[in-house]
Motif scaffolding. Sequence first.
Motif, PDB file in Angstrom:
ATOM      1  N   LEU A   1      -0.699  -0.475   3.619  1.00 42.41           N
ATOM      2  CA  LEU A   1      -0.082  -1.756   3.952  1.00 42.41           C
ATOM      3  C   LEU A   1       0.536  -2.429   2.734  1.00 42.41           C
ATOM      4  O   LEU A   1       1.558  -3.101   2.828  1.00 42.41           O
ATOM      5  CB  LEU A   1      -1.115  -2.689   4.586  1.00 42.41           C
ATOM      6  CG  LEU A   1      -1.749  -2.202   5.891  1.00 42.41           C
ATOM      7  CD1 LEU A   1      -2.830  -3.160   6.360  1.00 42.41           C
ATOM      8  CD2 LEU A   1      -0.687  -2.027   6.953  1.00 42.41           C
ATOM      9  N   THR A   2      -0.080  -2.226   1.573  1.00 38.64           N
ATOM     10  CA  THR A   2       0.459  -2.877   0.373  1.00 38.64           C
ATOM     11  C   THR A   2       1.845  -2.345   0.063  1.00 38.64           C
ATOM     12  O   THR A   2       2.648  -3.013  -0.572  1.00 38.64           O
ATOM     13  CB  THR A   2      -0.464  -2.646  -0.843  1.00 38.64           C
ATOM     14  OG1 THR A   2      -0.625  -1.238  -1.031  1.00 38.64           O
ATOM     15  CG2 THR A   2      -1.805  -3.314  -0.639  1.00 38.64           C
ATOM     16  N   GLU A   3       2.134  -1.154   0.554  1.00 36.44           N
ATOM     17  CA  GLU A   3       3.468  -0.600   0.325  1.00 36.44           C
ATOM     18  C   GLU A   3       4.532  -1.408   1.051  1.00 36.44           C
ATOM     19  O   GLU A   3       5.694  -1.410   0.658  1.00 36.44           O
ATOM     20  CB  GLU A   3       3.522   0.856   0.795  1.00 36.44           C
ATOM     21  CG  GLU A   3       2.746   1.784  -0.128  1.00 36.44           C
ATOM     22  CD  GLU A   3       2.377   3.104   0.559  1.00 36.44           C
ATOM     23  OE1 GLU A   3       3.056   3.487   1.527  1.00 36.44           O
ATOM     24  OE2 GLU A   3       1.385   3.728   0.117  1.00 36.44           O
ATOM     25  N   SER A   4       4.140  -2.085   2.149  1.00 32.67           N
ATOM     26  CA  SER A   4       5.114  -2.963   2.810  1.00 32.67           C
ATOM     27  C   SER A   4       4.998  -4.381   2.261  1.00 32.67           C
ATOM     28  O   SER A   4       5.229  -5.350   2.980  1.00 32.67           O
ATOM     29  CB  SER A   4       4.925  -2.967   4.325  1.00 32.67           C
ATOM     30  OG  SER A   4       4.089  -1.936   4.740  1.00 32.67           O
ATOM     31  N   ASN A   5       4.597  -4.495   1.013  1.00 28.25           N
ATOM     32  CA  ASN A   5       4.566  -5.789   0.324  1.00 28.25           C
ATOM     33  C   ASN A   5       3.598  -6.796   0.956  1.00 28.25           C
ATOM     34  O   ASN A   5       3.859  -7.983   1.015  1.00 28.25           O
ATOM     35  CB  ASN A   5       5.972  -6.389   0.241  1.00 28.25           C
ATOM     36  CG  ASN A   5       6.033  -7.519  -0.778  1.00 28.25           C
ATOM     37  OD1 ASN A   5       5.216  -7.538  -1.712  1.00 28.25           O
ATOM     38  ND2 ASN A   5       6.949  -8.439  -0.586  1.00 28.25           N
ATOM     39  N   ILE A   6       2.484  -6.300   1.482  1.00 29.33           N
ATOM     40  CA  ILE A   6       1.470  -7.214   2.014  1.00 29.33           C
ATOM     41  C   ILE A   6       0.336  -7.330   0.998  1.00 29.33           C
ATOM     42  O   ILE A   6      -0.120  -6.320   0.460  1.00 29.33           O
ATOM     43  CB  ILE A   6       0.913  -6.683   3.353  1.00 29.33           C
ATOM     44  CG1 ILE A   6       2.036  -6.603   4.396  1.00 29.33           C
ATOM     45  CG2 ILE A   6      -0.223  -7.570   3.862  1.00 29.33           C
ATOM     46  CD1 ILE A   6       1.631  -5.928   5.688  1.00 29.33           C
ATOM     47  N   SER A   7      -0.066  -8.572   0.741  1.00 22.96           N
ATOM     48  CA  SER A   7      -1.247  -8.782  -0.098  1.00 22.96           C
ATOM     49  C   SER A   7      -2.464  -8.788   0.801  1.00 22.96           C
ATOM     50  O   SER A   7      -2.426  -9.352   1.892  1.00 22.96           O
ATOM     51  CB  SER A   7      -1.169 -10.124  -0.821  1.00 22.96           C
ATOM     52  OG  SER A   7      -0.025 -10.169  -1.613  1.00 22.96           O
ATOM     53  N   ILE A   8      -3.535  -8.179   0.327  1.00 28.10           N
ATOM     54  CA  ILE A   8      -4.713  -8.101   1.180  1.00 28.10           C
ATOM     55  C   ILE A   8      -5.916  -8.696   0.475  1.00 28.10           C
ATOM     56  O   ILE A   8      -6.192  -8.406  -0.689  1.00 28.10           O
ATOM     57  CB  ILE A   8      -4.984  -6.642   1.572  1.00 28.10           C
ATOM     58  CG1 ILE A   8      -3.878  -6.183   2.537  1.00 28.10           C
ATOM     59  CG2 ILE A   8      -6.349  -6.482   2.228  1.00 28.10           C
ATOM     60  CD1 ILE A   8      -3.850  -4.730   2.796  1.00 28.10           C
TER      61      ILE A   8
END
Lengths: 296, 387, 310, 236
Positions: free
Chosen positions: D183-190
């Motif tokens: 998911l971080t690859e789609s620029n989401i911070s987790i």
Amino acid sequence: MIEILISPQLAFSALVLGSLYSLIALGLNLVYGTMRLLNIAHGDLIMIGAYTTFWIFTLTGIPPFVGLPLAAGIAAAIGAILYFSIFRRQLSGIDRVERIEANSLLLFFGVSVILQNTVGMMFSGSPRAYQFLDTVYEVSGLMMTGNRLAILIFAAIVLTSVVIFLTRSQYGLSISALIQNQTAARVVGINVSRLQFVSFISGFALAGIAGALVSMTEQISPFMGFPFTIAAFVVIILGGLGNIKGGIIAGMLLGFVEIYVVVLTSANFRSMLIYGLFVGILLLRPEGLLGKTRRH
Amino acid sequence: MKRIVHFIALLLCSLGLIPAQAAEPVRIGFSIAKTGLFAQAAPSQITAYELWANQVNAAGGLDVAGDRRPVELVWFDDESDPAKSAQIYEKLISDEKVDLLLAPWGTPHHLNVAGVVERHGFPMVGNTAASVAVREVQPGNIWFSTSAIPDRIGPELAALAKQSGVKSVAIIANVLPFAQENLQFLVPALEAEGIEIALNESYPPDISDMTGLLSQIKAAGVDGIIALSYPADSFLYMGQAREVGIDVSFEFLLVGPTISAFSQAFGDFADGIVTIGHWSPHQSKWSRAKPFFDAYVAAYEMNPDYLDTALAYMSCEILEQAVATAGLDRDKLRTAIASSTFDTINGEVSFEGVENAVTPTAFLQLQGGDMHLIWPEDIATASFSPR
Amino acid sequence: MTSAFSLLKTRFVWFLFAGLLLIAQVPSILGSYWTLIALNLMMWVAITQSWTLFSGMTGYISLGHVVFYGVGAYVVASTFNTIPLWLAVPMGGIAAALLALVVSVPVLRVRGPYFVILTFGLAELVKFSILNLETVSGKSSRLLFGTPSIEILLYCMIGLVVLATLTTLFVTCSRFGRGLTVIREDEVAAATVGVPVLRYKIIAYTISAIVPGMAGGLMALKSTYFEVLQVFNPIISFTVVTMAIIGGSGDVRGPFLGAVFLVLLSELFWTTAPQFYMILVGLFLILFVIFAPNGIAAFLDKLQISRKSG
Amino acid sequence: MNARLKVEGIRSGYGEIQVLRGIEMLCGEAQITALVGSNGAGKSTLLRTLAGILPTATGRILHGEAEIQRLPSHERVARGIIMVPEGRLVFPDLSVEENLRTGAVNVRARDVWSKTVKEVYDLFPRLLERQKQLAGTLSGGEQQMLALGRGLMGLPEVLLLDEPTLGLAPSVATQIFNIIPQLTESNISILIAEQDLNRVLDIAHFGYVIENGRITMQDTGSALRNNPAVAEAYLG
């Protein structure tokens, strides 16, 4: 006996009664489902809707179908006033959520007393009625009074459009979501307080519409609302509190049960049966006859 | 002579020539169901009281054994609670010190108040109470003006049905007391007349649909229907009987058709419905009947309830005439009411014990939008016409 | 803090008995009308006090207490002139308690809003069942002539008030009462700390039915006419709850304060504007639920505390 | 490091009971930030406060430059701060697809929902299979996927994951842990609160240890993983 049971006349009456039950329960369910408020003034909003339609028809001759939106509007306006003056405050504040159901009963009881007596003061307690669409139509042996047919048609239109709205539109989906789980609804970004407000006044508007329909066949008085409140509660208990579709089905079911049991047993048992069913369901299946058993 | 003096006095008064006598008003008390279960029945009675009081005041006041005094109504809400009604009469008598009493609405209220007026020895002319139970009330201070008592309605109704050519009937009855009392006396009376009872069913007061019952009636193939109904279920019956296609010559509803909203709701369709009632404006023998009707319609823009409003007004007339001779003294008044004959909108009335001994038990039929007396013959204003 | 409260309450008990003695003087001083008012007042206090014993303490709001009142009235009316009244009235109480006991096991399993409407529905069911019974037996209404005088009824009713109040006081101070309060706070937790939840609830429910049953019996004697719909009028249930809320259902003073408040308000207004009076009742109910959910009693405490500290 | 979400001294709790006693933390852009601590330490409370389900008593929450601690939850969702709650909380009487659709209720996501839903189905083919089924009838693992998918439907900038593997079979948990880094690859911070300490620190860029409503330790994921004090705090 069998001839009576299979006669379309009985089925037609059951449909009319059932659709009316479904309609009055729908508004109650919407308010309970989205806000956990038990509106025992629901029947009094039906009364307001009936008076509105009666006066419009009597003073101007405008037919009830045209008066109906105004009845809905007045009921909704009363809803809006109550929402902003009483219930918005009640709904905020986490420490009060547990008490909200019991409190809402008392608050709405107060509202009910106020509405009944205000109308009583304005228009006196005299029963009123008007004559509208009461020719009898016959379709292959089935006789239908125009106004009862109109009730059936209008109730069916309102019920189907509400169901379609709730299941098809994004907005309706949000309402369904809110009814099922308030926290989850907030998590996904539903504007809960706005939706509650909309549901609240829609519930009131639906009561107003029911009142407009009822006024075509029944006598109108300031204290006519209570039996409707009771009927609506029986229905939403049968269908499961807050279960919109369950409530609609339960309303139809109750209409049929009531009509056919009178024929099969005796009219004398009608009220015992209704309340017996009500008490029995609460004791045996409090989640409703049509509800799913779920732990929450 | 006296009348002329009064007339001149009134004239001078109205011209402001002599100050209106500082006549103290006669205070007349009653309780009314302004709120609660019976609130919708109350207006039919209070309008009669108001109309009467206005008429009396416009005529220069109530004749109290020769003196003209204005009338003032003192009333309190009994919240439809008969017990509260008794409490109010207690208050009216001991606290408010009213001069006269008028009756509350309905049988339970009358019977509760009966104890109070008895205790105080305060005479009261009742009106809207109809029950065989009234006979158990000790005679003395309360009188029941109505002739619609169930044990008399039963036989008379059976006789009317017989005369109207009814061979078999279906009876449906509300479970509330007045209907059940009627049922009790009606069944043996019908049997005595040789009328077959094809169906006899009771139903609860909150019944919401009658199609089932009516279908059974239709299937029974009777030629008469007797619905011992209350107003709400009379409405229900009317609306649904047509739909089910009930087509019998004789249809009787107990309470409801005399209410003006009933004709408003059903218009021509209600034509031919028979109900209880012993008054009609069309009876020309009763000279006061038509003027009362006209005055009422002028004042309230609707028809009076042929039963309750007429009875209430009648009780006012009886009181008025008794006071004219006896004044406000309770003992004299009691004797006057018990022994005199009164001229009312319903013709002559006099009492025997607690009951109206003159007015016959009678029935009304809606004919062409009007209520006509059809039974018994000597007061009938029209004859029964089959539906 | 606690001692201040208990002091206040014991002082209240003395006030209370002085007040009841005064009310017992009403017939001789103020006459018959006020005697009736006093009787009414005492009836409301007695029923509301019993209601508080169950609903106030356990948090199970009963919207159907009229059923006990009605059953008591029915017992007295239907046995009138066959059974002496000194026996019939307590029998009314016992019949009500029996009914409570029989229905308690299934009914008390239901909670929250379901319980509230269940109690209402149950009362209506009993009402229609008795109505049917009357129809079937051909007794549609009953006349009760030769009942005891209002003064005697008033004294009996004062007796019921004392009975109900002492019971509530006694229960409040007992282990049983503390158990009930724990149930109100958290039923599951109550079970884990050893409170016999179901048994306690059943006992409280049954006790709270006795006095309303007897009160109904006495009130039936006040009227000369008995009709089923009158004594099972759901408004009675609503009024009881309203009085408890306005007075404060937290302690023994609430029912007195609530009943006195509403009866006085009614005396002030129904004479001049009955519908306006009803509107006011509705308005007060709403205001109390929102702004003073613990009723006048809690309000008085606040006043007391602020006066002491200030 | 660029912070996407910045938490400054927030306190909050339930009514009178205070749980968080001044939390300071950052969530980096397109990074995984882990939040570990024992039961009752305040992990869920923190996430619920960030999502706006619980009110913030004092302190600030910054999303970029904007203070958001006073915003109601739906406005935070509209800004892309989206929580996947503990216990899933799917809507049991709605179908899988309807559940996903409710996730796209915010203005940014509403119009593109049909495109997003395809991406979610690509990520969780299982949900596509169950598209018409009522969510209440799904297994626990499927419900978790649905909850995650529903969160993604809102086009999150910051995804707050509360115990995403609680009560799931190990194989399903593994599946979920494999997806999160994608998911971080789609620029989401987790920001993820998780009980499985080792696994979460394996994938986290940065981690915080929370004890008694306070942050007691912070370091890169791998450093925390090798710090014996962390395991101790966790068990304590």
